[in-house]
Design a protein around this motif. Structure first.
Motif, PDB file in Angstrom:
ATOM      1  N   ASP A 184      27.544 -38.161 112.822  1.00  0.00           N
ATOM      2  CA  ASP A 184      26.209 -38.357 113.378  1.00  0.00           C
ATOM      3  C   ASP A 184      25.331 -37.123 113.174  1.00  0.00           C
ATOM      4  O   ASP A 184      24.150 -37.227 112.853  1.00  0.00           O
ATOM      5  CB  ASP A 184      26.294 -38.680 114.868  1.00  0.00           C
ATOM      6  CG  ASP A 184      26.924 -40.037 115.144  1.00  0.00           C
ATOM      7  OD1 ASP A 184      27.014 -40.861 114.208  1.00  0.00           O
ATOM      8  OD2 ASP A 184      27.335 -40.274 116.301  1.00  0.00           O
ATOM      9  N   VAL A 185      25.929 -35.938 113.358  1.00  0.00           N
ATOM     10  CA  VAL A 185      25.176 -34.692 113.176  1.00  0.00           C
ATOM     11  C   VAL A 185      24.762 -34.536 111.717  1.00  0.00           C
ATOM     12  O   VAL A 185      23.617 -34.179 111.417  1.00  0.00           O
ATOM     13  CB  VAL A 185      25.994 -33.475 113.664  1.00  0.00           C
ATOM     14  CG1 VAL A 185      25.381 -32.164 113.198  1.00  0.00           C
ATOM     15  CG2 VAL A 185      26.108 -33.497 115.187  1.00  0.00           C
ATOM     16  N   GLN A 187      24.287 -36.906 109.555  1.00  0.00           N
ATOM     17  CA  GLN A 187      23.228 -37.883 109.281  1.00  0.00           C
ATOM     18  C   GLN A 187      21.893 -37.368 109.808  1.00  0.00           C
ATOM     19  O   GLN A 187      20.853 -37.496 109.141  1.00  0.00           O
ATOM     20  CB  GLN A 187      23.581 -39.220 109.927  1.00  0.00           C
ATOM     21  CG  GLN A 187      22.639 -40.340 109.565  1.00  0.00           C
ATOM     22  CD  GLN A 187      23.074 -41.668 110.148  1.00  0.00           C
ATOM     23  OE1 GLN A 187      24.110 -41.772 110.797  1.00  0.00           O
ATOM     24  NE2 GLN A 187      22.282 -42.691 109.922  1.00  0.00           N
ATOM     25  N   GLY A 188      21.894 -36.762 110.985  1.00  0.00           N
ATOM     26  CA  GLY A 188      20.665 -36.195 111.534  1.00  0.00           C
ATOM     27  C   GLY A 188      20.135 -35.053 110.688  1.00  0.00           C
ATOM     28  O   GLY A 188      18.926 -34.949 110.439  1.00  0.00           O
ATOM     29  N   LEU A 189      21.042 -34.182 110.222  1.00  0.00           N
ATOM     30  CA  LEU A 189      20.619 -33.068 109.366  1.00  0.00           C
ATOM     31  C   LEU A 189      20.052 -33.571 108.046  1.00  0.00           C
ATOM     32  O   LEU A 189      19.053 -33.045 107.549  1.00  0.00           O
ATOM     33  CB  LEU A 189      21.800 -32.129 109.109  1.00  0.00           C
ATOM     34  CG  LEU A 189      22.250 -31.292 110.307  1.00  0.00           C
ATOM     35  CD1 LEU A 189      23.578 -30.608 110.008  1.00  0.00           C
ATOM     36  CD2 LEU A 189      21.191 -30.269 110.683  1.00  0.00           C
ATOM     37  N   GLU A 190      20.688 -34.581 107.498  1.00  0.00           N
ATOM     38  CA  GLU A 190      20.171 -35.146 106.249  1.00  0.00           C
ATOM     39  C   GLU A 190      18.781 -35.737 106.462  1.00  0.00           C
ATOM     40  O   GLU A 190      17.899 -35.599 105.615  1.00  0.00           O
ATOM     41  CB  GLU A 190      21.139 -36.190 105.700  1.00  0.00           C
ATOM     42  CG  GLU A 190      22.403 -35.581 105.136  1.00  0.00           C
ATOM     43  CD  GLU A 190      23.441 -36.617 104.740  1.00  0.00           C
ATOM     44  OE1 GLU A 190      24.292 -36.274 103.917  1.00  0.00           O
ATOM     45  OE2 GLU A 190      23.394 -37.760 105.249  1.00  0.00           O
ATOM     46  N   GLY A 191      18.570 -36.355 107.614  1.00  0.00           N
ATOM     47  CA  GLY A 191      17.257 -36.894 107.912  1.00  0.00           C
ATOM     48  C   GLY A 191      16.204 -35.805 108.026  1.00  0.00           C
ATOM     49  O   GLY A 191      15.059 -35.982 107.621  1.00  0.00           O
ATOM     50  N   LEU A 192      16.609 -34.644 108.543  1.00  0.00           N
ATOM     51  CA  LEU A 192      15.663 -33.532 108.701  1.00  0.00           C
ATOM     52  C   LEU A 192      15.406 -32.812 107.394  1.00  0.00           C
ATOM     53  O   LEU A 192      14.280 -32.478 107.058  1.00  0.00           O
ATOM     54  CB  LEU A 192      16.209 -32.536 109.720  1.00  0.00           C
ATOM     55  CG  LEU A 192      16.142 -32.920 111.189  1.00  0.00           C
ATOM     56  CD1 LEU A 192      16.876 -31.904 112.033  1.00  0.00           C
ATOM     57  CD2 LEU A 192      14.684 -33.014 111.632  1.00  0.00           C
TER      58      LEU A 192
END
Length: 196
Positions: A184-185, A187-192
């Motif tokens: 999940d982390v 995926q969040g970093l990739e989104g940022l």
């Protein structure tokens, strides 16, 4: 007549060449099996086959021993991250090293905890080993074609990714996060950071 190359090693040679490494190996074994509180220098010396006083020929004290263990931990982490990033496809390097970092924390929880222990964090060998690990991560960030176009400097992105990865690993080890947390982390970093 016995072949001198096959003769048993002399104790003096063992002590000169291998005691330091043996002490570190034994200390790591105690740390991983029983925890930091069980690491006693007198017992450690006995396990390594030397007198307690002889231990101080190799380490100034417990803090020096722990700092060496932590530095070795950062070196192992650096090698794992570097190998994972080197084996990954170009677009997946940050994900690969984040997963390697997380796996290291899961595989070596006691050593991982020691590596960030504030009582030894500023020891020169720990600081140097940590900086090398961070530099390896920054190289992956700098080598990412997507991140190279980001307006945020690569060292800041690398620090943010490390902090998020470290946080996820620490939360999972404490029981506050499950095994899916790292995914999940990431995926969040990739989104940022990895938006095209």
């Amino acid at each position: 007549m016995e072949n001198p190359d096959k003769a048993a090693p002399r104790r003096g040679a063992y002590q000169i060449g291998n005691v330091r490494a043996r002490l570190l190996d034994e200390a790591l074994d105690i740390l991983e099996r029983e925890g930091l509180q069980a690491l006693n220098l007198r017992d450690l010396a006995a396990r390594a086959g030397i007198t307690a006083g002889s231990l101080y020929h190799h380490f100034d004290g417990k803090s020096a021993l722990l700092a060496e263990l932590a530095a070795a931990g950062f070196e192992e982490l650096r090698r794992r991250v570097e190998r994972a990033g080197g084996e990954a496809a170009e677009g997946g390097r940050v994900r690969a090293w984040a997963l390697a970092y997380f796996a290291f924390a899961q595989d070596r929880p006691a050593l991982y905890g020691l590596m960030f222990d504030p009582t030894i964090a500023h020891a020169p060998q720990v600081s140097a080993a940590r900086a090398l690990a961070m530099r390896t991560i920054q190289v992956f960030v700098e080598g990412s074609p997507v991140l190279a176009r980001a307006s945020t400097p690569a060292d800041k992105i690398a620090l943010a990714v490390w902090a998020a990865t470290h946080g996820a690993a620490s939360l999972t080890l404490s029981g506050a996060g499950g095994p899916e947390l790292m995914g999940d982390v990431i995926q969040g970093l990739e989104g940022l950071y990895l938006r095209r």
